[in-house]
Design an enzyme around this catalytic site. Structure first.
Site, PDB file in Angstrom:
ATOM      1  N   LEU A  36       0.819  -1.206   0.000  1.00 47.42           N
ATOM      2  CA  LEU A  36       0.000   0.000   0.000  1.00 47.42           C
ATOM      3  C   LEU A  36       0.851   1.254   0.000  1.00 47.42           C
ATOM      4  O   LEU A  36       0.407   2.320  -0.412  1.00 47.42           O
ATOM      5  CB  LEU A  36      -0.922   0.006   1.229  1.00 47.42           C
ATOM      6  CG  LEU A  36      -1.998  -1.084   1.255  1.00 47.42           C
ATOM      7  CD1 LEU A  36      -2.687  -1.107   2.604  1.00 47.42           C
ATOM      8  CD2 LEU A  36      -3.010  -0.860   0.143  1.00 47.42           C
ATOM      9  N   GLY A  37       2.055   1.174   0.521  1.00 50.67           N
ATOM     10  CA  GLY A  37       2.923   2.335   0.574  1.00 50.67           C
ATOM     11  C   GLY A  37       4.233   1.985   1.237  1.00 50.67           C
ATOM     12  O   GLY A  37       4.375   0.935   1.862  1.00 50.67           O
ATOM     13  N   ALA A  38       5.211   2.867   1.083  1.00 51.96           N
ATOM     14  CA  ALA A  38       6.517   2.666   1.703  1.00 51.96           C
ATOM     15  C   ALA A  38       7.122   4.017   2.000  1.00 51.96           C
ATOM     16  O   ALA A  38       6.844   5.006   1.316  1.00 51.96           O
ATOM     17  CB  ALA A  38       7.441   1.860   0.788  1.00 51.96           C
ATOM     18  N   GLY A  40      10.387   6.042   4.792  1.00 55.03           N
ATOM     19  CA  GLY A  40      11.667   5.903   5.465  1.00 55.03           C
ATOM     20  C   GLY A  40      11.639   4.955   6.638  1.00 55.03           C
ATOM     21  O   GLY A  40      12.647   4.352   6.978  1.00 55.03           O
ATOM     22  N   GLY A  42       9.487   2.232   7.022  1.00 55.01           N
ATOM     23  CA  GLY A  42       9.137   0.858   6.717  1.00 55.01           C
ATOM     24  C   GLY A  42       8.146   0.774   5.583  1.00 55.01           C
ATOM     25  O   GLY A  42       8.058   1.656   4.731  1.00 55.01           O
ATOM     26  N   VAL A  44       4.028  -0.498   4.333  1.00 55.38           N
ATOM     27  CA  VAL A  44       2.651  -0.853   4.670  1.00 55.38           C
ATOM     28  C   VAL A  44       2.130  -1.805   3.599  1.00 55.38           C
ATOM     29  O   VAL A  44       2.211  -1.521   2.404  1.00 55.38           O
ATOM     30  CB  VAL A  44       1.751   0.390   4.743  1.00 55.38           C
ATOM     31  CG1 VAL A  44       0.323  -0.011   5.105  1.00 55.38           C
ATOM     32  CG2 VAL A  44       2.283   1.368   5.764  1.00 55.38           C
ATOM     33  N   ASP A 152      -0.291  15.378  13.311  1.00 51.96           N
ATOM     34  CA  ASP A 152      -0.124  15.347  11.856  1.00 51.96           C
ATOM     35  C   ASP A 152      -1.478  15.224  11.158  1.00 51.96           C
ATOM     36  O   ASP A 152      -1.689  14.340  10.337  1.00 51.96           O
ATOM     37  CB  ASP A 152       0.798  14.195  11.448  1.00 51.96           C
ATOM     38  CG  ASP A 152       1.374  14.388  10.040  1.00 51.96           C
ATOM     39  OD1 ASP A 152       1.356  15.532   9.544  1.00 51.96           O
ATOM     40  OD2 ASP A 152       1.832  13.398   9.439  1.00 51.96           O
TER      41      ASP A 152
END
Length: 763
Positions: A36-38, A40, A42, A44, A152
């Site tokens: 799903l994503g990456a 700095g 790690g 997902v 955030d």
């Protein structure tokens, strides 16, 4: 789902990309389906649990997990968020903080992020922005009530589902020490959605108002499709955030006042998340159905109903028409994904830990564009001008980190004697803590003292200085009662723990609804209990006279009311009123004798008027028990009453440490260091309060504490002090007042400490 197939089909329809050759096939029993994503920190993954549910699984890189502070924070933040289960928050379904590469899973949300929705379909209609804002504010209200700060809030961390938005990514893996992830002089956040205090790197001043500022930015973006502080380099956006006004020209005019308030530069000028939620709910109206909403139909969509639930009978009515279709397409595409074929050759698995994992209760999501986001390009970190922090205490070869505790005192005003005593007690506590064995502590303490001179305006200014000082993690005080209210509200808004031992008799901040305010003394409603207990169990008074001194206002009213409702020994009480403009206690004394009273309770707060009452009773020949509350026990009462003060029993919230065997070392050191014969009132209580805060810091672990974490931890901390046990009721969250009420008796012209009220057995 191998090769480029997923990049083409799933990448477009579901935001899922193919697993790479080096990716594991499973983690903690979860079968990985795609990426799903990456970023700095790690990667997902989209994964399927053993029960078949789709989850977003976040794996932290081993090099970051190797840092002790990073891992400790991961574990602590997960545990702290375990109680948050609000509708607009994405639940974490499992977590493994002790694995070689820590991981957690969150419920998968197939909808797009707010950022993607606005990019694809443009600004949202006003009715959608209102529903979006009310629900996100509701989520933040729950977060803030638990002592957490999101830090955030941005469009990428808001996912859109059919029934409403979901707020994600609470930064569970954010390090507070000097680690490979972020150094102590680095600020994490997203330019364009940061508050000014975040942009200035004032880490210690990041409280709930910071999230409200970010929420204002998010709603402005949703309504206009552009950031209120523009675009460009991070430095340019940050400069505009701190120094310029937001661009709200394209925002619907009905939203401008609220967003302007949210985007105020000063944190204290912003509304709370609950106030934002209420404002949007008020505008939207509580009704649902075709006739219920107040929103005009000029946008062309259906009217909105209640902002906290389904709208107009259909869950997807809060969104413009194109978005429900997008969500449905993505849901179908994800559900159709097959399990990936096994990779040829050996597969690297992320192993579970050898020792038992922490609780896998449902946790608050701290996660991705599909439940847990690793903000690779969206998360910006940049160096800021801040003093370099010390070490994290994990080694003993260098100096220990030093954490600052503030003392907010009246050192030159009407309560300067109490302020000076608390300063002395706090300084002894710091010295004793720092002189302990290095093997038994991970940090040193320092004390910062500010004087408010007993003035309300100055007290608020002093509170602002402490809140703005990111090196201060908690404050003892205010020591005076005059300026307590205005100061406490400032601390409360900044989520800076404020621990008081001598002020706050009847102020509004004694309520259990406060989070950062810790009052280590009983409230006004409990002060009558020792009178009833003593006159029932020790003196056994069947007929008690109450002197209602109307000059005392609330103090007198509360004591008289309680003892009338619950008379000592289940006997009778008579009330004798002294008007505020009168000093005729002779008439009252005669009435007391006529009532054949066995005991008298002076329900007042003036030592001078109490002395007159004492003399009148003595002259009238009254020989029964005489009692009064803490404010009376002053030098003025002892001198003016003279012999008539003898035998009076006083209810107090402070002890005489000279009468406590456990405090012998404290008393000896105090007398020697400050050249006094008597330890002043509230000195030992301040000593205990500071060490109570220190214990809370120790219980947070070896990483640097945070104010929000301190607020949560202190409410769960029990400290066996020299004066009393400091602990809080797990249900009401209030200080256990039974530990803080004591009795003194005047003997030979001086107060003699009898002990805790419920442990006094003899007269």
């Amino acid at each position: 789902m191998s090769g480029g197939q997923s990049e083409g089909r799933a990448g477009v329809h579901a935001g899922v990309r193919a697993l790479r050759p080096g990716d594991p096939s499973s983690v903690g029993g979860h079968r990985l389906l795609g990426r799903l994503g990456a970023g700095g920190m790690g990667v997902v993954y989209l994964a399927r649990s053993t029960g078949g549910a789709l989850v977003a699984l976040k794996v932290i890189r081993a090099e970051y997990a190797a840092d002790h502070g990073f891992r400790a924070r991961f574990r602590r933040e997960a545990e702290a968020a375990s109680g948050l289960t609000g509708r607009w928050l994405v639940p974490v379904t499992a977590a493994e903080p002790e694995a070689r590469e820590p991981w957690l899973t969150a419920a998968f949300v197939p909808g797009p992020s707010l950022a993607e929705a606005v990019t694809l379909h443009g600004p949202l209609p006003e009715r959608t922005v209102r529903a979006l804002g009310a629900r996100l504010a509701e989520a933040l209200t729950e977060v803030h009530a638990a002592g957490l700060v999101h830090r955030d809030v941005k469009p990428g961390n808001v996912l859109l589902a059919l029934d409403g938005p979901r707020l994600i990514d609470f930064g569970i893996a954010r390090s507070t020490g000097a680690t490979a992830l972020t150094a102590s002089d680095v600020v994490i956040g997203s330019p364009g959605y940061l508050s000014p205090e975040q942009a200035r790197a004032q880490g210690g001043d990041i409280g709930p108002p910071s999230d409200v500022f970010s929420l204002g930015c998010v709603l402005a973006y949703a309504a206009t499709g552009r950031r209120p502080f523009g675009t460009g380099t991070a430095a340019a956006v940050i400069f505009r955030t701190v120094h310029e006004e937001p661009d709200l020209d394209a925002v619907p005019w009905t939203l401008v006042p609220l967003l302007t308030a949210c985007l105020a530069k000063a944190p204290e000028a912003r509304p709370t998340a609950q106030e934002v939620r209420d404002a949007l709910a008020d505008e939207d109206g509580p009704e649902s159905g075709p006739e219920g909403g107040r929103e005009s139909r000029r946008e062309g969509g259906p009217e909105s109903g209640p902002v906290s639930g389904p709208v107009s009978g259909r869950e997807d009515d809060w969104l413009p028409p194109a978005l429900p279709r997008l969500i449905a397409e993505r849901s179908s595409a994800v559900l159709a994904l097959p399990d990936p074929a096994p990779a040829p050759g050996p597969v690297t698995l992320v192993q579970p830990p050898e020792r038992p994992a922490l609780s896998r209760r449902r946790l608050l999501t701290l996660g991705s564009a599909a439940g847990v986001v690793l903000t690779g390009g969206g998360l910006a970190a940049w160096a800021a001008s801040r003093p370099e922090a010390g070490g994290d205490g994990s080694t003993r070869s260098g100096p220990l980190p030093r954490y600052v505790i503030g003392l907010h005192a009246d050192l030159s005003g009407p309560d300067r004697a109490i302020g000076r005593a608390q300063e002395r007690g706090a300084r002894l506590a710091v010295a004793d803590f720092n002189s302990g064995s290095r093997d038994g502590r991970a940090f040193d303490l320092a004390l910062k003292v500010l004087d408010d001179a007993g003035q309300a305006k100055r007290a608020e200014e002093m509170a602002g200085k402490f809140v703005a000082d990111h090196d201060v993690y908690a404050v003892i005080g205010p020591t005076g009662s005059t300026a307590a209210g205005t100061a406490v509200s400032r601390y409360e808004k900044g989520l800076l723990p404020i621990v008081t031992v001598s002020s706050g008799g009847d102020d509004e901040y004694s309520l259990s609804t406060t989070r950062a305010y810790f009052r280590l003394r009983p409230d006004e409603n409990t002060l009558s209990t020792p009178f009833i207990h003593y006159l029932t169990n020790v003196e056994k008074s069947r007929r008690t006279a109450l002197v209602d001194d109307r000059a005392a206002n609330r103090t007198s009213w509360q004591i008289v009311r309680t003892l009338t409702t619950y008379p000592p020994s289940k006997g009778t009480t008579t009330t004798h009123v002294v008007p505020a403009d009168s000093e005729d206690f002779d008439t009252v004394a005669a009435a007391v004798l006529a009532s054949d009273a066995q005991a008298v309770v002076y329900a007042g707060s003036s030592p001078h008027r109490a002395a007159r009452c004492a003399r009148a009773l003595e002259q009238a020949g009254f020989r029964g028990t005489r009692m009064a509350p803490e404010p009376v026990l002053q030098t003025a009462f002892l001198k003016e009453a003279g012999r008539a003060a003898e035998g009076w029993v006083m209810v107090t919230t402070y002890v005489d440490p000279a009468e406590l065997p456990a405090a012998a070392h404290f008393v000896k050191t105090y007398r020697k260091r400050f050249g006094v014969r008597t330890v002043e009132r509230f000195a030992v209580e301040a000593y205990d309060a500071l060490l109570f805060v220190a214990q809370g810091m120790r219980e947070l672990g070896s990483v640097e504490p945070e104010r929000g974490a301190m607020v949560r931890r202190l409410r769960q901390t029990t400290h066996k002090g020299l004066a009393k046990a400091i602990e809080f009721d797990p249900v009401t969250k209030e200080f256990r007042w039974v530990n803080g009420l004591f009795l003194h008796r005047v003997r030979n012209g001086t107060p003699d400490f009898l002990g805790r009220y419920d442990r006094v057995k003899e007269a």
